[in-house]
Design a protein around this motif. Structure first.
Motif, PDB file in Angstrom:
ATOM      1  N   GLN A 187       4.708   9.475  -2.769  1.00  0.00           N
ATOM      2  CA  GLN A 187       5.719   9.265  -1.718  1.00  0.00           C
ATOM      3  C   GLN A 187       5.584   7.685  -1.292  1.00  0.00           C
ATOM      4  O   GLN A 187       6.463   7.182  -0.934  1.00  0.00           O
ATOM      5  N   GLY A 188       4.457   7.267  -1.687  1.00  0.00           N
ATOM      6  CA  GLY A 188       4.051   6.029  -1.103  1.00  0.00           C
ATOM      7  C   GLY A 188       3.282   5.753   0.287  1.00  0.00           C
ATOM      8  O   GLY A 188       3.282   4.882   1.097  1.00  0.00           O
ATOM      9  N   ASN A 189       3.081   7.090   0.884  1.00  0.00           N
ATOM     10  CA  ASN A 189       2.437   7.015   2.296  1.00  0.00           C
ATOM     11  C   ASN A 189       0.951   7.387   2.258  1.00  0.00           C
ATOM     12  O   ASN A 189       0.684   8.459   2.100  1.00  0.00           O
ATOM     13  N   LEU A 190       0.335   6.205   1.978  1.00  0.00           N
ATOM     14  CA  LEU A 190      -1.069   6.352   1.808  1.00  0.00           C
ATOM     15  C   LEU A 190      -2.058   6.539   3.175  1.00  0.00           C
ATOM     16  O   LEU A 190      -2.862   7.608   2.942  1.00  0.00           O
ATOM     17  N   GLU A 191      -1.413   6.274   4.146  1.00  0.00           N
ATOM     18  CA  GLU A 191      -2.330   6.724   5.213  1.00  0.00           C
ATOM     19  C   GLU A 191      -2.073   8.291   5.471  1.00  0.00           C
ATOM     20  O   GLU A 191      -2.941   8.696   5.978  1.00  0.00           O
ATOM     21  N   ALA A 217     -13.944  11.489  -4.721  1.00  0.00           N
ATOM     22  CA  ALA A 217     -13.858  10.332  -5.535  1.00  0.00           C
ATOM     23  C   ALA A 217     -12.443   9.953  -5.384  1.00  0.00           C
ATOM     24  O   ALA A 217     -11.756   8.938  -5.251  1.00  0.00           O
ATOM     25  N   TYR A 218     -11.297  11.025  -5.239  1.00  0.00           N
ATOM     26  CA  TYR A 218      -9.906  10.818  -4.920  1.00  0.00           C
ATOM     27  C   TYR A 218      -9.647  10.029  -3.884  1.00  0.00           C
ATOM     28  O   TYR A 218      -8.991   9.057  -3.569  1.00  0.00           O
ATOM     29  N   LEU A 219     -10.401  10.515  -2.587  1.00  0.00           N
ATOM     30  CA  LEU A 219     -10.448  10.147  -1.310  1.00  0.00           C
ATOM     31  C   LEU A 219     -10.629   8.480  -1.239  1.00  0.00           C
ATOM     32  O   LEU A 219     -10.096   7.744  -0.642  1.00  0.00           O
ATOM     33  N   LEU A 220     -11.766   8.041  -2.018  1.00  0.00           N
ATOM     34  CA  LEU A 220     -12.331   6.974  -1.988  1.00  0.00           C
ATOM     35  C   LEU A 220     -11.167   6.044  -2.913  1.00  0.00           C
ATOM     36  O   LEU A 220     -11.023   4.949  -2.298  1.00  0.00           O
ATOM     37  N   GLY A 221     -10.489   6.593  -3.772  1.00  0.00           N
ATOM     38  CA  GLY A 221      -9.595   5.824  -4.595  1.00  0.00           C
ATOM     39  C   GLY A 221      -8.245   5.565  -3.581  1.00  0.00           C
ATOM     40  O   GLY A 221      -7.825   4.495  -3.615  1.00  0.00           O
ATOM     41  N   GLN A 224      -9.309   2.686  -1.286  1.00  0.00           N
ATOM     42  CA  GLN A 224      -9.326   1.676  -1.686  1.00  0.00           C
ATOM     43  C   GLN A 224      -7.893   0.825  -1.926  1.00  0.00           C
ATOM     44  O   GLN A 224      -7.593  -0.405  -2.102  1.00  0.00           O
ATOM     45  N   GLN A 225      -6.865   1.844  -2.493  1.00  0.00           N
ATOM     46  CA  GLN A 225      -5.616   1.362  -2.268  1.00  0.00           C
ATOM     47  C   GLN A 225      -5.127   0.923  -1.022  1.00  0.00           C
ATOM     48  O   GLN A 225      -4.167   0.016  -0.987  1.00  0.00           O
ATOM     49  N   LEU A 226      -5.349   1.724  -0.170  1.00  0.00           N
ATOM     50  CA  LEU A 226      -4.754   1.283   1.115  1.00  0.00           C
ATOM     51  C   LEU A 226      -5.540  -0.118   1.708  1.00  0.00           C
ATOM     52  O   LEU A 226      -4.568  -1.201   2.325  1.00  0.00           O
ATOM     53  N   ASN A 227      -6.707  -0.179   1.187  1.00  0.00           N
ATOM     54  CA  ASN A 227      -7.447  -1.511   1.680  1.00  0.00           C
ATOM     55  C   ASN A 227      -8.328  -1.877   0.579  1.00  0.00           C
ATOM     56  O   ASN A 227      -9.561  -1.495   0.333  1.00  0.00           O
ATOM     57  N   PRO A 228      -7.847  -2.528  -0.305  1.00  0.00           N
ATOM     58  CA  PRO A 228      -8.341  -3.188  -1.487  1.00  0.00           C
ATOM     59  C   PRO A 228      -9.633  -3.968  -1.253  1.00  0.00           C
ATOM     60  O   PRO A 228      -9.612  -5.008  -0.218  1.00  0.00           O
TER      61      PRO A 228
END
Length: 237
Positions: A187-191, A217-221, A224-228
């Protein structure tokens, strides 16, 4: 964890589920077991066009045994969900119909007075129902329809949380948290996605679930999407 569920082979699913109908105590139950055995043999061979009608006939034979009938509906729903995720998305509505029937049965207080409780809690069935909407959204091309599927999945997963917690169904709760995280990501809600997956990882670690490293690993990804990561300054020395 979600990826593991959707790629789960049908053979593993059927073996893990065990036999839905108890050892026959009557001729009618023997006929049901025969239909179910044939259905699952055909399913394992990949002949779903012949297998699915046999499941439905087996369900029909249990009209006077609602607890067994709905246990088989749940099992059939899981088979349909796995098949829909692999190649047949048109089967998602049929999978939903099975889970909705089970929920109606359970929410009506069907377990009261029975000699043994129903195998699955309403919360677990509701999470399985949510998963059908969740999975179907991945194959939906229309953005409005996809948004509706994800919104419905989110609502159903959220409603399942309190029941899973109350009954101590920790692995199913961890799966539900993870799936909520993925719904939020899509949905685009990364937080919010991160918040849900953090809860899944915490349960994985506390209970030693095998999904721990995959979920980390998914959590890390997501993080990283939220804070590249910032690229190194080429001019720095």
């Amino acid at each position: 964890m979600h990826g593991t569920l959707t790629s789960l082979s049908l053979a593993v699913l059927l073996l893990a589920a065990g036999v839905a109908i108890a050892t026959p105590a009557a001729k009618g139950e023997g006929a049901t077991q025969k239909l179910l055995t044939s259905a699952e043999a055909l399913a394992l061979q990949g002949d779903f066009d012949r297998a699915l009608p046999l499941y439905e006939r087996a369900i029909g034979t249990l009209a006077d045994k609602p607890q067994q009938q709905h246990a088989l509906r749940y099992r059939y729903g899981m088979v349909l969900n796995a098949l829909a995720a692999r190649a047949r998305p048109e089967l998602y509505p049929l999978a939903r119909a099975q889970f909705e029937s089970v929920l109606t049965y359970l929410d009506g207080g069907a377990t009261l007075g029975l000699p043994a409780p129903f195998e699955h809690s309403p919360a677990r069935v509701r999470s399985a129902l949510a998963h059908t909407y969740h999975q179907q959204s991945a194959s939906e091309q229309d953005p409005l329809r996809r948004a509706h599927l994800l919104r419905t999945a989110y609502q159903l997963y959220s409603r399942a949380i309190s029941g899973l917690t109350r009954h101590g169904e920790w692995h199913n709760l961890a799966i539900t948290y993870f799936n909520l995280g993925q719904v939020c990501e899509w949905q685009g809600n990364l937080e919010e996605a991160i918040e849900w997956v953090e809860k899944a990882v915490e349960l994985d670690a506390r209970h030693g679930f095998a999904d721990l490293e995959e979920d980390r690993a998914y959590l890390l990804g997501l993080r990283q999407q939220l804070n590249p990561p910032q690229p190194a300054d080429a001019t720095s020395t």
